[in-house]
Design a protein around this motif. Sequence first.
Motif, PDB file in Angstrom:
ATOM      1  N   LEU A 152      91.076 116.492  12.942  1.00  0.00           N
ATOM      2  CA  LEU A 152      92.036 116.408  11.857  1.00  0.00           C
ATOM      3  C   LEU A 152      93.197 117.225  11.917  1.00  0.00           C
ATOM      4  N   GLU A 153      92.730 118.827  11.873  1.00  0.00           N
ATOM      5  CA  GLU A 153      93.638 119.874  12.152  1.00  0.00           C
ATOM      6  C   GLU A 153      94.348 120.127  13.581  1.00  0.00           C
ATOM      7  N   ARG A 154      93.589 119.624  14.640  1.00  0.00           N
ATOM      8  CA  ARG A 154      94.199 119.612  16.044  1.00  0.00           C
ATOM      9  C   ARG A 154      95.325 118.619  16.115  1.00  0.00           C
ATOM     10  N   ARG A 155      94.970 117.348  15.564  1.00  0.00           N
ATOM     11  CA  ARG A 155      96.096 116.466  15.614  1.00  0.00           C
ATOM     12  C   ARG A 155      97.163 116.685  14.637  1.00  0.00           C
ATOM     13  N   LEU A 156      97.064 117.299  13.267  1.00  0.00           N
ATOM     14  CA  LEU A 156      98.092 117.733  12.563  1.00  0.00           C
ATOM     15  C   LEU A 156      98.774 118.744  13.248  1.00  0.00           C
ATOM     16  N   GLY A 157      98.135 119.820  13.708  1.00  0.00           N
ATOM     17  CA  GLY A 157      98.774 120.862  14.352  1.00  0.00           C
ATOM     18  C   GLY A 157      99.773 120.617  15.623  1.00  0.00           C
ATOM     19  N   ASP A 158      99.034 119.693  16.292  1.00  0.00           N
ATOM     20  CA  ASP A 158      99.964 119.164  17.526  1.00  0.00           C
ATOM     21  C   ASP A 158     101.237 118.232  17.056  1.00  0.00           C
ATOM     22  N   TRP A 159     100.922 117.651  16.168  1.00  0.00           N
ATOM     23  CA  TRP A 159     102.070 116.800  15.453  1.00  0.00           C
ATOM     24  C   TRP A 159     103.356 117.763  15.033  1.00  0.00           C
ATOM     25  N   MET A 160     102.931 118.824  14.296  1.00  0.00           N
ATOM     26  CA  MET A 160     104.072 119.726  13.848  1.00  0.00           C
ATOM     27  C   MET A 160     104.405 120.698  14.966  1.00  0.00           C
ATOM     28  N   ARG A 161     103.767 121.099  15.810  1.00  0.00           N
ATOM     29  CA  ARG A 161     104.249 121.903  16.994  1.00  0.00           C
ATOM     30  C   ARG A 161     105.215 121.156  17.825  1.00  0.00           C
ATOM     31  N   THR A 162     105.178 119.685  17.757  1.00  0.00           N
ATOM     32  CA  THR A 162     106.409 119.285  18.418  1.00  0.00           C
ATOM     33  C   THR A 162     107.582 119.014  17.622  1.00  0.00           C
ATOM     34  N   ARG A 163     107.619 119.324  16.400  1.00  0.00           N
ATOM     35  CA  ARG A 163     108.581 119.164  15.447  1.00  0.00           C
ATOM     36  C   ARG A 163     109.194 120.410  14.774  1.00  0.00           C
ATOM     37  N   LEU A 164     108.230 121.411  14.772  1.00  0.00           N
ATOM     38  CA  LEU A 164     108.663 122.711  14.166  1.00  0.00           C
ATOM     39  C   LEU A 164     108.517 123.759  14.974  1.00  0.00           C
ATOM     40  N   PRO A 165     109.671 124.825  14.850  1.00  0.00           N
ATOM     41  CA  PRO A 165     109.104 126.210  15.625  1.00  0.00           C
ATOM     42  C   PRO A 165     107.852 126.536  15.710  1.00  0.00           C
ATOM     43  N   PHE A 166     107.150 127.096  16.681  1.00  0.00           N
ATOM     44  CA  PHE A 166     105.836 127.114  16.873  1.00  0.00           C
ATOM     45  C   PHE A 166     105.263 128.305  15.611  1.00  0.00           C
ATOM     46  N   VAL A 167     106.243 129.283  15.284  1.00  0.00           N
ATOM     47  CA  VAL A 167     105.642 130.269  14.313  1.00  0.00           C
ATOM     48  C   VAL A 167     105.465 129.368  12.957  1.00  0.00           C
ATOM     49  N   VAL A 168     106.586 128.760  12.600  1.00  0.00           N
ATOM     50  CA  VAL A 168     106.452 127.756  11.534  1.00  0.00           C
ATOM     51  C   VAL A 168     105.284 127.236  11.543  1.00  0.00           C
ATOM     52  N   ALA A 169     105.226 126.255  12.413  1.00  0.00           N
ATOM     53  CA  ALA A 169     103.970 125.432  12.381  1.00  0.00           C
ATOM     54  C   ALA A 169     102.519 126.041  12.402  1.00  0.00           C
ATOM     55  N   GLU A 170     102.539 127.227  12.855  1.00  0.00           N
ATOM     56  CA  GLU A 170     101.144 128.109  12.590  1.00  0.00           C
ATOM     57  C   GLU A 170     101.127 128.516  11.255  1.00  0.00           C
ATOM     58  N   LEU A 171     102.213 128.980  10.652  1.00  0.00           N
ATOM     59  CA  LEU A 171     102.227 129.288   9.353  1.00  0.00           C
ATOM     60  C   LEU A 171     101.638 128.213   8.221  1.00  0.00           C
ATOM     61  N   VAL A 172     102.404 127.032   8.505  1.00  0.00           N
ATOM     62  CA  VAL A 172     101.819 125.883   7.882  1.00  0.00           C
ATOM     63  C   VAL A 172     100.662 125.473   8.152  1.00  0.00           C
ATOM     64  N   MET A 173      99.967 125.626   9.190  1.00  0.00           N
ATOM     65  CA  MET A 173      98.689 125.264   9.334  1.00  0.00           C
ATOM     66  C   MET A 173      97.660 126.320   8.728  1.00  0.00           C
ATOM     67  N   PHE A 174      98.126 127.645   8.888  1.00  0.00           N
ATOM     68  CA  PHE A 174      97.301 128.737   8.103  1.00  0.00           C
ATOM     69  C   PHE A 174      97.406 128.304   6.643  1.00  0.00           C
TER      70      PHE A 174
END
Length: 297
Positions: free
Chosen positions: A14-36
Amino acid sequence: MPSQPENLNRTRQLERRLGDWMRTRLPFVVAELVMFILKQGWAAIFGAALLIGILISSRIWQDSWPVARYDALLAYALFLQVLFLLTGMESWREVRVILLFHLTGTIMEIFKVSAGSWAYPGEAIFKLWDVPLFSGFMYAAVGSYMARVIRLFDMKFAPYPPFWVTLLLAAAIYVNFFAHHFIWDSRLVLFAATVLLFARTRIWFAIGAQHYWMPLPVAAFLSSFFLWVAENIGTVTKTWLYSGQTSDQMVSFAKMGSWYLLLYVSFVTVTLVFRDALQSEPLQITQTHATSAQLQE
């Protein structure tokens, strides 16, 4: 009933799918922070659920009700623990360590309440020497968070000091919480010891395929702040009160120092189970940017 490994595997997918989904829509740093933040919240779900129970019960509970609030909180905490086991969110191996948190935490609570450091003003049937038994779950919540965050972030601690030295430090910190009522308070020496012993230790953690690190003392300091926030929730709801404190007063920032030290006791306790996360040599991790599909191959 899902096993703990099956539950963890589903969580990672689930984390990987959610992370991939966010990284296609958000800047990489923002997506990583949200996942953290999301993973931290998932790791702290036991403590968060316990705090929600404390907040709601403080709003709705009536003195005329047949069950005391502290006893209801005990039943609620037991329900959460059983739920975590049945769903595979925690394993029996981890629960054994959490029970040790209960024991050491309850012993400290009994001593500190008897010494007048803080008090539980409400009534309860399940109380020992003026300490409601649900209080042990507050320490268990810290243990639950640590065990879950190590698993969910696939954490490694390197370079890690000799394990026996960390046991001695944890024992010295724990003893000082009692001994400073009678002899010299050695917490300043203990603060220095934590920094000297763990200054080189990095916490390596993974978000998707990317690895990051943080100095262990910095992580302990940041964690102590969030525990200080939780302390304020406890006092504003009159669940417990420190000596001379009223419910409309903030908890002293000095309590962050106490939690900072107690976190080392908690961390060393958890490492009794997660010894495989400890590395005596520095780690050299090659970063990748694999997608969830690549990770599942």
